[in-house]
Design an enzyme around this catalytic site. Structure first.
Site, PDB file in Angstrom:
ATOM      1  N   CYS A 384      31.454  21.573 -59.026  1.00 60.62           N
ATOM      2  CA  CYS A 384      32.162  22.284 -57.962  1.00 60.62           C
ATOM      3  C   CYS A 384      31.498  23.641 -57.704  1.00 60.62           C
ATOM      4  CB  CYS A 384      33.645  22.392 -58.294  1.00 60.62           C
ATOM      5  SG  CYS A 384      34.636  22.529 -56.795  1.00 60.62           S
ATOM      6  N   HIS A 510      35.130  16.872 -59.296  1.00 57.43           N
ATOM      7  CA  HIS A 510      35.379  17.142 -60.720  1.00 57.43           C
ATOM      8  C   HIS A 510      35.378  15.833 -61.514  1.00 57.43           C
ATOM      9  CE1 HIS A 510      36.762  21.395 -60.336  1.00 57.43           C
ATOM     10  NE2 HIS A 510      36.918  20.996 -59.085  1.00 57.43           N
ATOM     11  N   GLU A 512      35.209  15.473 -64.606  1.00 56.55           N
ATOM     12  CA  GLU A 512      35.902  15.629 -65.897  1.00 56.55           C
ATOM     13  C   GLU A 512      37.338  15.092 -65.863  1.00 56.55           C
ATOM     14  OE1 GLU A 512      35.112  18.022 -63.802  1.00 56.55           O
ATOM     15  OE2 GLU A 512      36.493  19.725 -63.822  1.00 56.55           O
TER      16      GLU A 512
HETATM   17  N1  GLN Z   1      35.541  28.242 -55.192  1.00 57.00           N
HETATM   18  C1  GLN Z   1      34.862  27.062 -54.760  1.00 57.00           C
HETATM   19  C2  GLN Z   1      35.526  26.415 -53.551  1.00 57.00           C
HETATM   20  O1  GLN Z   1      36.672  26.648 -53.293  1.00 57.00           O
HETATM   21  C3  GLN Z   1      34.731  26.077 -55.899  1.00 57.00           C
HETATM   22  C4  GLN Z   1      36.033  25.522 -56.369  1.00 57.00           C
HETATM   23  C5  GLN Z   1      35.975  24.871 -57.724  1.00 57.00           C
HETATM   24  O2  GLN Z   1      35.045  25.102 -58.487  1.00 57.00           O
HETATM   25  N2  GLN Z   1      36.996  24.107 -58.057  1.00 57.00           N
HETATM   26  O3  GLN Z   1      34.912  25.669 -52.864  1.00 57.00           O
END
Ligand code: GLN
Length: 544
Positions: A384, A510, A512
């Site tokens: 992310c 994600h 995970e």
């Molecule tokens: N802050 C980033 C976004 O909103 C990444 C979000 C995250 O890592 N969950 O796109």
């Protein structure tokens, strides 16, 4: 199969952090392994509508389900143990309960009645508890009540349990009370009084515990178990010891040895069989007998707290077992990484994971870390925000776009390689408004990820507002970073890779959240395999 859903409530006493979630998940595992379709639900007594707006320092990681619910991290344990997806219905907070009662009131659904905690709030709680049971998908629903009995904010939940126990009958709804039996070293003794008081507090609300699970650092003697049974109104065999475990994955077997599943099934009038834990125990054997080890750097900004990156740490355990490798995770605070010390901090690592996150703090350290591992051929997994940092680093240092940034960090950057998603531009409310939950992603042939997943289309869970800016795609790709996973409808870049690098993958989603004991996530498995290769190369280089 049973015709009527059975309910098990798990309450906590004496102190928080006793591990109700792990006990609930372990019991569920034992029931599932005997053929009972089991799910677990968490009721949280705080006023936030969901934990999505909570800082990880407050409440640990925010776990995301397929249906896009932002939930308590205990749901991660439930999925990791049971390998069955959870949903919005599996996590309910006081905020959500009140929100829905107030919305009903505004719609006039209470027909002029005064809306009160009892019966309106408790009815809403009881409905939420029974949603999963009434779906017909489960034989047994375990409901974990967050907090500790005696807390003001837990009262409506305890009252709802009392009502349900009464309405459903003793054979259909039972209560497991998890307490602490502390050891006083000065006296050299385990003490039962806090447990006695906690059971009494529960009884003041009209709720009788059917089973006691006692967290302890020392074995409970027989006489102490008899004493607890006598004072707390439970059968001797319903006093269950839960001694400190070296891994949470040992707890199902420990509960099996203590007979927790038998006591519970007996009280619910259900047959108990020997649970089939073959797959589980195979995992444990691999986990406990690694043939080699690797060291992975986890680069983030909440590194002081284990709970902030819970699912990532657990995914490493699953992937380690799959590879028969011990994964040592070194948490590294990105705020303290800079171009001068990056080599010192990262050169010994066999792999680096740059963590998800929000906001500006620690960003430049993450970018320095990505640059180092990209240039030094150290396996990299960016998740992310970690993926977004990899794109920024590549744009700055390979394309020479020195001002490249995300508009999250610099709204006016001249080179917005990471940009706010179009659909996010008019959103004002913060809660529940990110791009959440499972979305399709199409994988490009001949990429690392297509080999890893052995599939063309995957579904992974998301939680973000910003995305790879497709205006830069051509430029970035021609310089050697490839977009190898795309959302088939919108073209949103979900995955980037550098084919020239031994293993460099950044994912907007994600992975995970979907790693479980029976299904270790393939991306983590492949990342650890790449780290193992890297460690072998490093070792032979140092010997040469
Ligand atoms: N802050 C980033 C976004 O909103 C990444 C979000 C995250 O890592 N969950 O796109």
């Amino acid at each position: 199969m049973i015709t009527r859903t059975k309910y098990i409530f798990v309450t906590g006493g004496v102190t928080s952090s006793l591990g109700k979630g792990i006990i609930a998940a372990s019991l569920a595992k034992l029931l599932q392994a005997q053929g009972y379709r089991t799910t677990i639900q968490k009721l949280d007594p705080y006023i936030n509508v969901d934990p999505g707006t909570l800082n990880p320092y407050e409440h640990g990681e925010c776990y995301v389900t397929d249906d896009g619910a932002e939930t308590d991290l205990d749901l991660g344990h439930y999925e990791r143990f049971l390998n069955v997806p959870t949903s919005q219905a599996n996590n309910v907070t006081t905020g959500r309960i009140y929100q829905s009662v107030i919305e009903k009131e505004r719609r006039g659904e209470f027909l002029g009645k005064t809306v009160q905690v009892i019966p309106h709030i408790t009815d809403e709680i009881k409905d939420r508890i029974q949603i999963l049971g009434k779906s017909g998908d489960y034989d047994i629903v375990i409901t974990e009540i967050g907090g500790t009995v005696g807390d003001i904010e837990s009262l409506p939940y305890i009252e709802s349990v009392r009502q349900l126990q009464w309405e459903l009958g003793d054979e259909n709804a039972i209560v497991i009370h998890l307490t602490l039996v502390p050891y006083l070293s000065a006296a050299g003794e385990l003490k039962t009084k806090p447990t006695q008081h906690s059971v009494k507090t529960l009884m003041e609300s009209g709720v009788r515990a059917n089973v006691l699970v006692c967290r302890t650092e020392h074995e409970l003697s027989d006489s102490l178990r008899i004493k607890l049974a006598r004072f707390c109104n439970v059968k001797r065999e319903a006093v269950i010891q839960s001694i400190d475990a070296s891994t949470i994955y040992d707890v199902p077997n420990m509960m099996l040895d203590e007979g927790l599943d038998k006591v519970v099934l007996n009280q619910l009038g259900l047959e108990s069989n020997r649970p089939n834990l073959t797959r589980w125990n195979e995992f444990l054997i691999r986990h406990k007998n690694p043939k080699s080890e690797v060291t992975i750097g986890l680069i983030g900004k909440y590194v002081e707290l284990q709970d902030s990156y819970k699912s990532i740490l657990e995914a490493f355990i699953h992937a380690g077992a799959e590879n028969e490798v011990k994964v040592n995770v070194e948490s590294i605070h990105s705020e303290y990484i800079n171009a001068d010390n990056v080599k010192l901090k990262l050169s010994h690592l066999d792999g680096v994971l740059v963590a998800p996150g929000f906001g500006e703090r620690g960003i430049e350290g993450k970018i320095d870390a990505v640059k180092y591992v990209r240039e030094q051929n150290i396996p990299f997994l960016g998740i992310c925000l970690g993926m977004q940092m990899a794109v920024i680093e590549f744009a700055r240092n390979v394309l020479g776009l020195t001002n490249a940034n995300s508009t999250e960090m610099d709204a006016n950057t001249g080179e917005p390689v990471i940009n706010l998603m179009e659909a996010q531009k008019n959103i004002i409310n913060k809660g529940g408004t990110m791009r959440l939950g499972a979305w399709d992603c199409e994988l490009l042939n001949d990429s690392i990820v297509s080999q890893v997943y052995e599939d063309d289309i995957i579904k992974e869970r998301h939680r973000h507002r910003y995305e790879f800016n497709n205006d830069y795609k051509e430029q970035i790709e021609s310089a050697g970073m490839k977009a190898t996973g795309l959302n088939p409808k919108t073209g949103l870049v979900e995955i980037v890779e550098i084919p020239e690098h031994p293993w460099f993958v950044g994912v907007q989603y994600h992975p995970e959240y979907k790693s479980t004991v029976s299904n270790p996530h393939p991306l983590f498995v492949a990342f650890i395999a790449a780290a193992l290769k890297c460690s072998i190369v490093k070792k032979s280089a140092s010997m040469a």
